[in-house]
Design a protein around this motif. Structure first.
Motif, mmCIF file in Angstrom:
data_model
loop_
_atom_site.group_PDB
_atom_site.id
_atom_site.type_symbol
_atom_site.label_atom_id
_atom_site.label_comp_id
_atom_site.label_asym_id
_atom_site.label_seq_id
_atom_site.Cartn_x
_atom_site.Cartn_y
_atom_site.Cartn_z
ATOM 1 N N VAL A 72 5.917 65.180 74.671
ATOM 2 C CA VAL A 72 4.943 66.018 73.976
ATOM 3 C C VAL A 72 5.114 65.750 72.487
ATOM 4 C CG1 VAL A 72 4.405 68.388 73.286
ATOM 5 C CG2 VAL A 72 4.769 67.861 75.692
ATOM 6 N N VAL A 73 4.005 65.552 71.770
ATOM 7 C CA VAL A 73 4.064 65.394 70.317
ATOM 8 C C VAL A 73 3.334 66.569 69.688
ATOM 9 C CG1 VAL A 73 2.005 63.905 70.230
ATOM 10 C CG2 VAL A 73 3.679 63.830 68.361
ATOM 11 N N ALA A 74 3.925 67.154 68.632
ATOM 12 C CA ALA A 74 3.359 68.360 68.018
ATOM 13 C C ALA A 74 3.410 68.256 66.504
ATOM 14 C CB ALA A 74 4.140 69.599 68.482
ATOM 15 N N GLY A 75 2.364 68.769 65.862
ATOM 16 C CA GLY A 75 2.303 68.837 64.403
ATOM 17 C C GLY A 75 2.159 70.278 63.959
ATOM 18 N N ALA A 76 2.933 70.682 62.935
ATOM 19 C CA ALA A 76 3.009 72.096 62.560
ATOM 20 C C ALA A 76 2.757 72.305 61.069
ATOM 21 C CB ALA A 76 4.383 72.665 62.944
ATOM 22 N N ASP A 77 2.677 73.585 60.705
ATOM 23 C CA ASP A 77 2.449 73.948 59.309
ATOM 24 C C ASP A 77 3.669 73.702 58.420
ATOM 25 O OD1 ASP A 77 -0.085 74.681 59.984
ATOM 26 O OD2 ASP A 77 0.075 76.773 59.358
ATOM 27 N N TYR A 86 9.429 66.030 77.775
ATOM 28 C CA TYR A 86 9.065 67.291 78.430
ATOM 29 C C TYR A 86 9.842 67.549 79.727
ATOM 30 C CZ TYR A 86 5.467 64.341 80.843
ATOM 31 O OH TYR A 86 4.794 63.376 81.530
ATOM 32 N N ASN A 87 10.604 66.571 80.192
ATOM 33 C CA ASN A 87 11.469 66.803 81.356
ATOM 34 C C ASN A 87 12.810 67.403 80.952
ATOM 35 O OD1 ASN A 87 9.652 65.780 83.323
ATOM 36 N ND2 ASN A 87 10.198 63.701 82.735
ATOM 37 N N THR A 88 13.433 66.818 79.924
ATOM 38 C CA THR A 88 14.774 67.250 79.515
ATOM 39 C C THR A 88 14.738 68.251 78.372
ATOM 40 O OG1 THR A 88 14.995 65.465 77.893
ATOM 41 C CG2 THR A 88 15.661 64.987 80.162
ATOM 42 N N MET A 89 13.558 68.352 77.687
ATOM 43 C CA MET A 89 13.382 69.208 76.506
ATOM 44 C C MET A 89 14.144 68.674 75.287
ATOM 45 S SD MET A 89 11.383 71.355 77.851
ATOM 46 C CE MET A 89 11.239 72.663 76.648
ATOM 47 N N ASP A 90 14.692 67.462 75.391
ATOM 48 C CA ASP A 90 15.393 66.869 74.253
ATOM 49 C C ASP A 90 14.387 66.453 73.184
ATOM 50 O OD1 ASP A 90 17.794 67.122 75.554
ATOM 51 O OD2 ASP A 90 17.767 65.076 76.372
#
Length: 364
Positions: A72-77, A86-90
């Protein structure tokens, strides 16, 4: 003739304000990024949460699956881009990407690229095979860049929507925009490409409460969709059905015919403002992100429209794509057991502008 699309609600989950939604291509998962700084993965079949993790103390305005990497790739403020397994949450990578809020991240369909757009008025291209190096910066907008999206028919090009009231078309490898579409009276929040058929179209949604369909070859506006009473925050051409979907801060999602541009339906689930719409090629599901949660709907007929004549030829509609087979091509010597799938070669007849609803029988 109206489409008469069946629309069924398949998933509903209340949450804090949803800023983006995405559908996994193979798992029954919805990815939601929240204004609270969290990212959630929901299983829409079991109606349960699969994962939830804190990304930032500030809003996460965009998150996408990169399924081929299980990321998962995410961009934030907080101006950082983060990639997670997304399997290991690493955490795969965390880096400061812009000097202002990140509005959008977009994943290239085949290459190891992520585009990001920001309130710093820049668009940046990141290559994860090169350690997430920034390989290109695109400058040209004079206000916040709200959304970027790759052209599925030419993945070397992409479109950007900006509050400077314009939409720009760019090519990877070129620093300057190819051209600019200018026609909205206020800022442009969202943009999406037409994926089906041959029409070189894209759609934009604006704070002027209209959506516009553009021909990006002639660089002209083909149609203006009017009816929303507030800013339009999400637009899309559905990849399977002949419809356009627009979501607005007026709390409604409107469904329009993508050929006639007639309003077909207005949905209001009472979850306040609409912020995001997600869809996936090969699926009739649609996800909507609101101030107060997430809704998934399923559209269209479960049973295909089909017809067979005395010669053994079957013709049917898969949405608005027309296909045919000839049963006599199997041959007289082929032994068939009941319930067995016949080895038939499906022939594509093309697509039709209308959405087939019934077959007219010829009794002569």
């Amino acid at each position: 003739m109206p489409l008469r699309l069946e629309i069924k609600r398949k998933f509903a989950q209340r949450s804090e304000r949803v800023k983006s939604v995405d559908l996994h291509p193979t798992e029954p998962w919805i990815l939601s990024s929240l204004y609270s700084g969290s990212v959630c993965i929901w299983d829409y079949q079991s109606q349960t949460m699969v994962k939830s993790f804190e990304v930032s103390e500030l809003p996460v305005r965009s998150a996408k699956f990169i399924s081929r990497k299980q990321w998962v790739v995410a961009g934030a403020d907080d101006m950082f881009i983060r990639a997670y397994n997304y399997n290991t949450m690493d955490k795969v990578k965390v880096f400061e990407a812009h000097t202002d809020y990140i509005r959008c991240v977009a994943v290239h369909p085949t290459l190891p690229y992520v585009l990001s757009s920001s309130d710093d008025m820049l668009i940046k291209l990141w290559d994860w095979d090169k350690g997430w190096m920034c390989t290109q910066i695109f400058e040209g907008h004079s206000h916040y860049v709200m959304q970027v999206t790759f052209n599925p028919k030419d993945t070397n090009t992409f479109a950007s929507a900006s509050l400077d009231r314009t939409t720009k078309i760019w090519s990877l490898g070129s620093p300057d925009p190819n051209f600019t579409l200018d026609g909205h009276q206020k800022g442009v929040n969202c943009v999406d490409y037409f994926t089906g058929g041959d029409r070189p179209y894209l759609i934009t949604g604006s704070d002027d409460s209209t959506a516009k369909v553009w021909d990006y070859q002639t660089k002209s506006c083909v149609q203006t969709l009017e009816g929303h009473t507030h800013n339009i925050s999400a637009v899309c051409f559905h990849p399977e059905l002949p419809i356009i979907i627009t979501g607005s801060e007026d709390g409604t999602v409107r469904i329009w015919h993508s050929t006639t541009y007639r309003l077909e339906n207005t949905l209001n689930y009472g979850l306040e403002r609409v912020w995001a719409v997600g869809y996936m090629k090969g699926s009739r599901r649609m996800v909507i992100g609101y101030d107060e949660g997430t809704i998934m709907i399923k559209m269209g007929r479960e049973v295909p429209v089909a017809s067979m004549d005395n010669s053994g030829k079957i013709i049917w509609a898969k949405h608005n794509e027309i296909q045919t087979v000839n049963i006599k091509a199997v041959g007289a010597g082929f032994e068939v057991t009941d319930g067995e799938r016949l080895p038939l070669a499906v022939k594509e007849l093309g697509s039709c502008d209308l959405y087939p609803l019934l077959v007219m029988a010829d009794n002569d």
